[in-house]
Each structure stands twice: as structure tokens, then as C-alpha cells.
Write an enzyme that holds these catalytic residues in place. Structure first.
Site, PDB file in Angstrom:
ATOM      1  CE  LYS A 221      -4.444  -1.709   1.390  1.00  0.00           C
ATOM      2  NZ  LYS A 221      -5.499  -1.830   2.393  1.00  0.00           N
ATOM      3  NE  ARG A 256      -7.879  -8.028   0.121  1.00  0.00           N
ATOM      4  CZ  ARG A 256      -7.377  -7.228  -0.818  1.00  0.00           C
ATOM      5  NH1 ARG A 256      -6.376  -6.427  -0.531  1.00  0.00           N
ATOM      6  NH2 ARG A 256      -7.884  -7.228  -2.039  1.00  0.00           N
TER       7      ARG A 256
HETATM    8  C1  8Y7 Z   1      -8.236  -4.137   1.717  1.00  0.00           C
HETATM    9  C2  8Y7 Z   1      -9.296  -4.902   1.228  1.00  0.00           C
HETATM   10  C3  8Y7 Z   1      -8.367  -3.818  -0.420  1.00  0.00           C
HETATM   11  C4  8Y7 Z   1      -7.968  -4.166   3.104  1.00  0.00           C
HETATM   12  C5  8Y7 Z   1      -9.809  -5.711   3.321  1.00  0.00           C
HETATM   13  C6  8Y7 Z   1      -5.437  -2.995  -1.845  1.00  0.00           C
HETATM   14  C7  8Y7 Z   1     -10.353  -5.274  -1.001  1.00  0.00           C
HETATM   15  C8  8Y7 Z   1      -6.671  -2.242  -1.941  1.00  0.00           C
HETATM   16  N1  8Y7 Z   1      -7.646  -3.479   0.667  1.00  0.00           N
HETATM   17  N2  8Y7 Z   1     -10.079  -5.682   2.014  1.00  0.00           N
HETATM   18  N3  8Y7 Z   1      -9.370  -4.684  -0.107  1.00  0.00           N
HETATM   19  N4  8Y7 Z   1      -8.781  -4.970   3.865  1.00  0.00           N
HETATM   20  N5  8Y7 Z   1     -10.548  -6.461   4.152  1.00  0.00           N
HETATM   21  O1  8Y7 Z   1      -4.388  -2.296  -1.740  1.00  0.00           O
HETATM   22  O2  8Y7 Z   1      -7.086  -3.501   3.644  1.00  0.00           O
HETATM   23  O3  8Y7 Z   1      -5.377  -4.224  -1.901  1.00  0.00           O
HETATM   24  S1  8Y7 Z   1      -8.120  -3.248  -2.055  1.00  0.00           S
END
Ligand code: 8Y7
Length: 275
Positions: A221, A256
Site C-alpha cells: 500500500k 491480506r
Molecule cells: C483491503 C481490502 C483492499 C484491506 C480488506 C489494496 C479489497 C486495496 N484493501 N479488504 N481490499 N482490507 N478487508 O491495496 O485492507 O489491496 S483493495
């Protein structure tokens, strides 16, 4: 603690890795790479071999400024991939969506978890998950993806994120979603400045008091890029690992991530120390 995700169980007694599978043409770090179900399957199989405990499939990019996609577009992208993955993988598949129709069709296709960056705030979303009876991750976001990074503002970011997550969990319980099916996530980068993200990571352990398993998404990020002097998204692995280890030390159950093998090793070392 073990949670049931459709046909699979997810053991959260130590920190687990959720592998990111974007089936979008426009994601910031891997957009357009896995739109074909056969390519998506290859990448998912590799992430499982590398130790991912769950695969998160998303068909709508939520990066700052991203365009929203129509319901039909999102269904066309994710449902064939979920069908393929759920029949081939030994781990649960999660669907990253905010649309109740996508939640339903994904669950019918075998998805074992809902990952909603809007915390089931769309009309009908709470009811859909309540009927589906699969776990849901409720994430905090200030504003909406198109404009959320324009001017994030909080008096006390940790208290406000915590209160919001508690309220959303309460709304889920009131709608009949069992407590064992609820996970929470402060939403790093979603309507937050670097300072807000750092405060949330510093105080991550305070979220454990809410009583639900926690998910953290810091992989590649921009907060990592900002700390590392505007490093590009493909040069943020080591910084992302540091943040993932900190989150796990402070109580995150699921990380994640894009880089599964590296994060799984980091989590195994972290788990050995936490025990
Ligand atoms: C997150 C996410 C994204 C996160 C959860 C990226 C879909 C942006 N970020 N879902 N999603 N937590 N639960 O940088 O931080 O992957 S998208």
C-alpha cells in the site's frame, strides 16, 4: 479459534495469509494479470502452494480514484473465477464485493467468506449475508474510493474506526449474523493519511477488545511507499512484511497480501514467537 467457511474451515489459532486475486483490468499493482479464469486459477494454486489459507477474489478495484463497475460487469468477472477456484482449491475462497447480488451469486458458486470494504452498508447487504450464513469481514472506510484520499479527517482515528466497527458488528448481530461469522478490519489506506495509518497500526491491539478476529491489509500500500520515500508498488515487499509482522504481533489473525510465500514465512516466525 476455527471459523467455518462453507466447505472449509479456517484455523485462526495463528496468523494466516489471505492471498489477493484481482480479476480487474485496473488494480494498482497487478491489474489485468488474472482476468481469464485459467490464469486466475494458476495464480491461486500457486498462492495456496505457497501457504495461503484463503484466496480473496475481487472484481472491482477499490484503489483511490478507481471507477466503479456495473453489477453485470462484476458478476461476469468474478463468478466464473469463483466457480473454478472453489472446485479446484483446498482452501476457502472469499469474495471482495460490496454488492448484495454479487455476494449471493458468489456464495452459490461456493465462496466461503464475504470481504466488504463497505462493511455491509449497501442496501440489502446485511440481509444477504444473514441469509447466506458465511463469515464476513467488515472494513472501515472514510468516504468512498473515488474521493476518499482527498482530505481524510478525524479527531481520534483509532476511537472513530473502533466505534464504527463495533457499530457495524452490532448491526450484523441484530440482523441475525452470528458473532462467530464476524471479522473486523480498520481498512488501512481507505480514507486515511499516513499519520492515520500509523496510528491505527501502532494501536492495532486496541481493536482486539472488540472481541472479533482482525484482518489487516497493508500489502504494497501507499503508506509503505510513503515511508520508503515514494517507492513504487513493486518495490514495497520488505516494508509490507514489516507492517504485516507488526499487525500480527498486535493481534491480526489474517493478513491480506500479494506476496504469499514471503508473508507466510514471516507469519510462521511471528507465530513461533507469539505462542
Ligand atoms: C483491503 C481490502 C483492499 C484491506 C480488506 C489494496 C479489497 C486495496 N484493501 N479488504 N481490499 N482490507 N478487508 O491495496 O485492507 O489491496 S483493495
Amino acid at each position: 479459534m476455527i471459523i467455518r467457511c462453507a466447505d472449509h474451515s479456517l484455523d485462526l489459532n495463528e496468523p494466516r495469509v489471505m492471498g489477493i486475486l484481482n480479476v480487474t483490468p485496473d488494480s494498482f499493482s497487478d491489474g489485468g494479470m488474472f482476468v481469464k479464469p485459467s490464469d486466475a486459477l494458476k495464480h491461486a494454486v500457486r498462492m495456496v502452494e505457497e501457504g495461503a489459507a484463503i484466496i480473496d477474489v475481487g472484481g472491482e478495484s477499490t484503489r483511490p480514484g478507481a471507477q466503479s463497475v456495473s453489477l453485470q460487469q462484476e458478476l461476469d468477472r468474478v463468478i466464473p473465477v469463483i466457480e473454478t477456484l472453489t472446485s479446484e482449491l483446498s482452501v476457502p475462497v472469499s469474495i471482495d464485493t460490496s454488492k448484495p447480488e454479487v455476494m449471493r451469486e458468489a456464495a452459490t458458486a461456493g465462496a466461503g467468506m464475504i470481504n466488504d470494504v463497505c462493511a455491509l452498508s449497501a442496501e440489502g447487504a446485511i440481509e444477504a449475508v444473514s441469509e447466506l450464513q458465511i463469515p464476513v469481514c467488515l472494513m472501515h472506510m472514510q468516504g468512498e474510493p473515488r474521493s476518499m484520499q482527498q482530505q481524510p479527517l478525524y479527531d481520534d482515528v483509532v476511537a472513530e474506526v473502533s466505534d464504527y466497527l463495533q457499530q457495524r458488528a452490532q448491526a450484523c448481530l441484530a440482523a441475525g449474523i452470528p458473532g462467530q461469522y464476524i471479522l473486523l478490519d480498520p481498512g488501512f489506506g481507505f480514507g486515511k493519511t499516513l499519520q492515520h495509518n500509523l496510528l491505527l497500526l501502532q494501536n492495532f491491539e486496541s481493536l482486539t477488545a472488540l472481541g472479533y478476529p482482525l484482518l489487516a491489509g497493508v500489502s504494497r500500500k501507499s503508506m509503505i511507499g510513503q515511508i520508503l520515500d515514494e517507492r513504487g508498488a513493486d518495490q514495497r515487499l520488505y516494508g509490507s512484511l514489516a507492517a504485516a509482522v507488526i499487525a500480527a504481533m498486535k493481534g491480526a489473525s489474517i493478513l491480506r497480501v500479494h506476496d504469499v510465500r514471503a508473508t507466510v514465512d514471516a507469519m510462521r516466525v511471528t507465530a513461533a514467537v507469539i505462542q
